[in-house]
Enzyme design. Structure first.
Site, PDB file in Angstrom:
ATOM      1  N   THR A  97      41.661  28.543  37.532  1.00  0.00           N
ATOM      2  CA  THR A  97      40.716  28.786  38.733  1.00  0.00           C
ATOM      3  C   THR A  97      39.371  29.432  37.861  1.00  0.00           C
ATOM      4  O   THR A  97      39.461  31.552  38.259  1.00  0.00           O
ATOM      5  CB  THR A  97      40.642  29.165  39.636  1.00  0.00           C
ATOM      6  OG1 THR A  97      41.652  30.098  39.797  1.00  0.00           O
ATOM      7  CG2 THR A  97      41.514  28.384  41.063  1.00  0.00           C
ATOM      8  N   ARG A 118      34.133  43.621  32.614  1.00  0.00           N
ATOM      9  CA  ARG A 118      34.529  43.294  30.896  1.00  0.00           C
ATOM     10  C   ARG A 118      33.739  44.775  30.000  1.00  0.00           C
ATOM     11  O   ARG A 118      34.429  45.252  29.795  1.00  0.00           O
ATOM     12  CB  ARG A 118      34.501  42.714  29.092  1.00  0.00           C
ATOM     13  CG  ARG A 118      35.338  42.605  28.393  1.00  0.00           C
ATOM     14  CD  ARG A 118      35.215  41.996  27.478  1.00  0.00           C
ATOM     15  NE  ARG A 118      35.385  41.997  26.029  1.00  0.00           N
ATOM     16  CZ  ARG A 118      36.680  41.932  25.729  1.00  0.00           C
ATOM     17  NH1 ARG A 118      37.554  41.754  26.671  1.00  0.00           N
ATOM     18  NH2 ARG A 118      37.158  41.757  24.602  1.00  0.00           N
ATOM     19  N   ASP A 154      41.591  31.669  32.713  1.00  0.00           N
ATOM     20  CA  ASP A 154      42.751  31.722  33.654  1.00  0.00           C
ATOM     21  C   ASP A 154      42.367  30.159  33.773  1.00  0.00           C
ATOM     22  O   ASP A 154      41.243  29.496  33.621  1.00  0.00           O
ATOM     23  CB  ASP A 154      41.614  32.463  34.497  1.00  0.00           C
ATOM     24  CG  ASP A 154      42.762  31.043  36.222  1.00  0.00           C
ATOM     25  OD1 ASP A 154      43.523  30.094  36.037  1.00  0.00           O
ATOM     26  OD2 ASP A 154      42.134  31.674  37.244  1.00  0.00           O
ATOM     27  N   HIS A 165      41.533  39.035  33.997  1.00  0.00           N
ATOM     28  CA  HIS A 165      41.822  38.068  33.662  1.00  0.00           C
ATOM     29  C   HIS A 165      41.626  36.696  33.564  1.00  0.00           C
ATOM     30  O   HIS A 165      41.762  35.485  33.701  1.00  0.00           O
ATOM     31  CB  HIS A 165      42.436  38.343  31.958  1.00  0.00           C
ATOM     32  CG  HIS A 165      42.476  38.884  31.144  1.00  0.00           C
ATOM     33  ND1 HIS A 165      43.432  39.324  29.817  1.00  0.00           N
ATOM     34  CD2 HIS A 165      40.979  39.561  30.310  1.00  0.00           C
ATOM     35  CE1 HIS A 165      42.728  40.003  28.754  1.00  0.00           C
ATOM     36  NE2 HIS A 165      41.159  40.113  29.550  1.00  0.00           N
ATOM     37  N   HIS A 197      35.635  48.474  28.478  1.00  0.00           N
ATOM     38  CA  HIS A 197      35.539  49.405  28.229  1.00  0.00           C
ATOM     39  C   HIS A 197      35.156  50.341  27.394  1.00  0.00           C
ATOM     40  O   HIS A 197      34.852  50.998  26.478  1.00  0.00           O
ATOM     41  CB  HIS A 197      35.204  48.197  26.731  1.00  0.00           C
ATOM     42  CG  HIS A 197      36.086  46.852  26.433  1.00  0.00           C
ATOM     43  ND1 HIS A 197      35.889  46.440  25.266  1.00  0.00           N
ATOM     44  CD2 HIS A 197      36.717  46.177  27.187  1.00  0.00           C
ATOM     45  CE1 HIS A 197      37.228  45.275  25.261  1.00  0.00           C
ATOM     46  NE2 HIS A 197      37.748  45.373  26.407  1.00  0.00           N
ATOM     47  N   ASP A 218      40.756  36.071  41.654  1.00  0.00           N
ATOM     48  CA  ASP A 218      42.262  35.112  42.909  1.00  0.00           C
ATOM     49  C   ASP A 218      43.181  35.242  41.700  1.00  0.00           C
ATOM     50  O   ASP A 218      42.856  35.963  41.155  1.00  0.00           O
ATOM     51  CB  ASP A 218      41.732  33.713  42.852  1.00  0.00           C
ATOM     52  CG  ASP A 218      41.911  32.744  41.898  1.00  0.00           C
ATOM     53  OD1 ASP A 218      42.565  32.790  40.358  1.00  0.00           O
ATOM     54  OD2 ASP A 218      41.756  31.311  41.762  1.00  0.00           O
ATOM     55  N   SER A 263      28.772  55.163  27.843  1.00  0.00           N
ATOM     56  CA  SER A 263      28.513  55.696  25.903  1.00  0.00           C
ATOM     57  C   SER A 263      28.559  54.203  25.095  1.00  0.00           C
ATOM     58  O   SER A 263      27.398  53.752  24.424  1.00  0.00           O
ATOM     59  CB  SER A 263      29.926  56.316  25.447  1.00  0.00           C
ATOM     60  OG  SER A 263      30.988  55.491  25.247  1.00  0.00           O
ATOM     61  N   GLY A 323      36.108  58.346  28.622  1.00  0.00           N
ATOM     62  CA  GLY A 323      35.346  58.154  30.116  1.00  0.00           C
ATOM     63  C   GLY A 323      34.329  57.088  30.557  1.00  0.00           C
ATOM     64  O   GLY A 323      33.842  56.419  29.411  1.00  0.00           O
TER      65      GLY A 323
END
Length: 324
Positions: A247, A65, A244, A196, A69, A252, A79, A75
């Site tokens: 699992t 994540r 999820d 996710h 982000h 997966d 930062s 880019g």
């Protein structure tokens, strides 16, 4: 296909991709950028990431994540790692990041080890890119060749983070448009949303989904309501739930089975399977773990190619939290 059967499908363990980059960014990035300057870089990042993920599997999702982000705001320039200063308010406390993005300490620990091996050589942005790749692979997902040679930003922008990062309530049209603004296709967007399949989310980010949405499995909504109260405020806002439901610690394709069963945790998740343009692709990924793994790896390479504008001042930070 039942979720249990899906878990038995072999996930493609290794998807090695070496994509040529276009334009100015292509002249700067190379998979062999540090071969001579810091030959032990990738083994250092792998070992440190493996230790962090073994200690807490959720950390793999957090580092992934963190990479998303970072790249979506000006880019892939690290930062997001910068603390606020007297001259700018950074991205850490932007709405999409505060209380949801974590793993800064893991990147700092990796950076310290890299600096000990080859001081002033490797950017924080490249460390994040490598750690994100390794996190996915350590949790059972694909791997890919990371193009290297990024540099670190000298400033950060909270307002840019607030403007550029899609939220959990986003519509399908909004998701397609925001990814499209980054040069990423609807197929890239749907594959990248498969991130996710790992991680957890705070109640405050999915409360509206489980109490107000109609396109949701009633049993699933009731399950999530057990730990996420309808009334906002207090400790309930921070209660965690796996994104999820099937699992949560394995990378997966069960995420797409969840969507087909109307068990997407976020409204933005379920928008991928709601009678719209991405339903067919969700069904493909649901049936074929290998296609998902390949598409995800390709999309990660493309997202990792997002570069700051050519006139953006950059450096190789010695400390990821602050400029030199």
């Amino acid at each position: 296909m039942a979720a249990t059967a899906l878990r038995c499908l072999p996930m493609v363990a290794v998807v090695v991709l070496s994509l040529l980059l276009a334009g100015a960014a292509g002249a700067q990035l190379s998979s062999r950028f540090y071969d001579r300057k810091c030959p032990k870089l990738q083994s250092i990042v792998w070992s440190a990431t493996a230790q962090a993920v073994a200690t807490e599997p959720r950390m793999g999702a957090s580092i992934l994540r963190l990479f998303f982000h970072d790249c979506f705001v000006n880019g892939c320039d690290a930062s997001i790692l910068l603390d606020d200063t007297a001259t700018f308010t950074g991205e850490k406390n932007a709405g999409p990041n505060a209380n949801s993005v974590r793993g800064y300490d893991v990147i700092d620990a990796i950076k310290a080890q890299v600096e000990a091996a080859c001081s002033g050589t490797v950017s924080c942005a490249d460390i994040v890119a490598l750690a994100a790749r390794d996190s996915v692979n350590l949790l059972g997902g694909p791997t890919w060749t990371v193009q290297l040679g990024r540099r670190d930003a000298l400033n950060a922008s909270q307002s840019a983070a607030n403007a550029n990062l899609p939220g959990p309530g986003s519509s399908l049209d909004t998701l397609i448009a925001m990814f499209g603004d980054k040069g990423l296709s609807p197929r890239d967007m749907t594959a990248l949303s498969g991130a996710h399949t790992i991680g957890q989310a705070r109640c405050v980010t999915f409360r509206d989904r489980i109490y107000d949405d109609t396109n949701i499995n009633a049993t699933f909504a009731a399950l999530r309501q057990q730990t996420c109260p309808q009334q906002s405020g207090g400790d309930g806002d921070g209660a965690l739930a796996p994104i999820d439901v099937t699992t949560p610690d394995a990378f997966d394709n069960a995420y797409y089975e969840n969507l087909a069963s109307r068990q997407g945790l976020f409204h933005s998740d379920q928008e991928l399977y709601s009678g719209g343009s991405q339903d067919v692709l969700v069904r493909v990924y649901r049936r074929n773990a290998g296609i998902f793994a390949t598409d995800f790896a390709k999309a990660m390479v493309r997202m990792g190619n997002l570069m700051p504008s050519a006139d953006t001042p950059t450096e190789i930070r010695l400390d990821c939290k602050k400029i030199n």
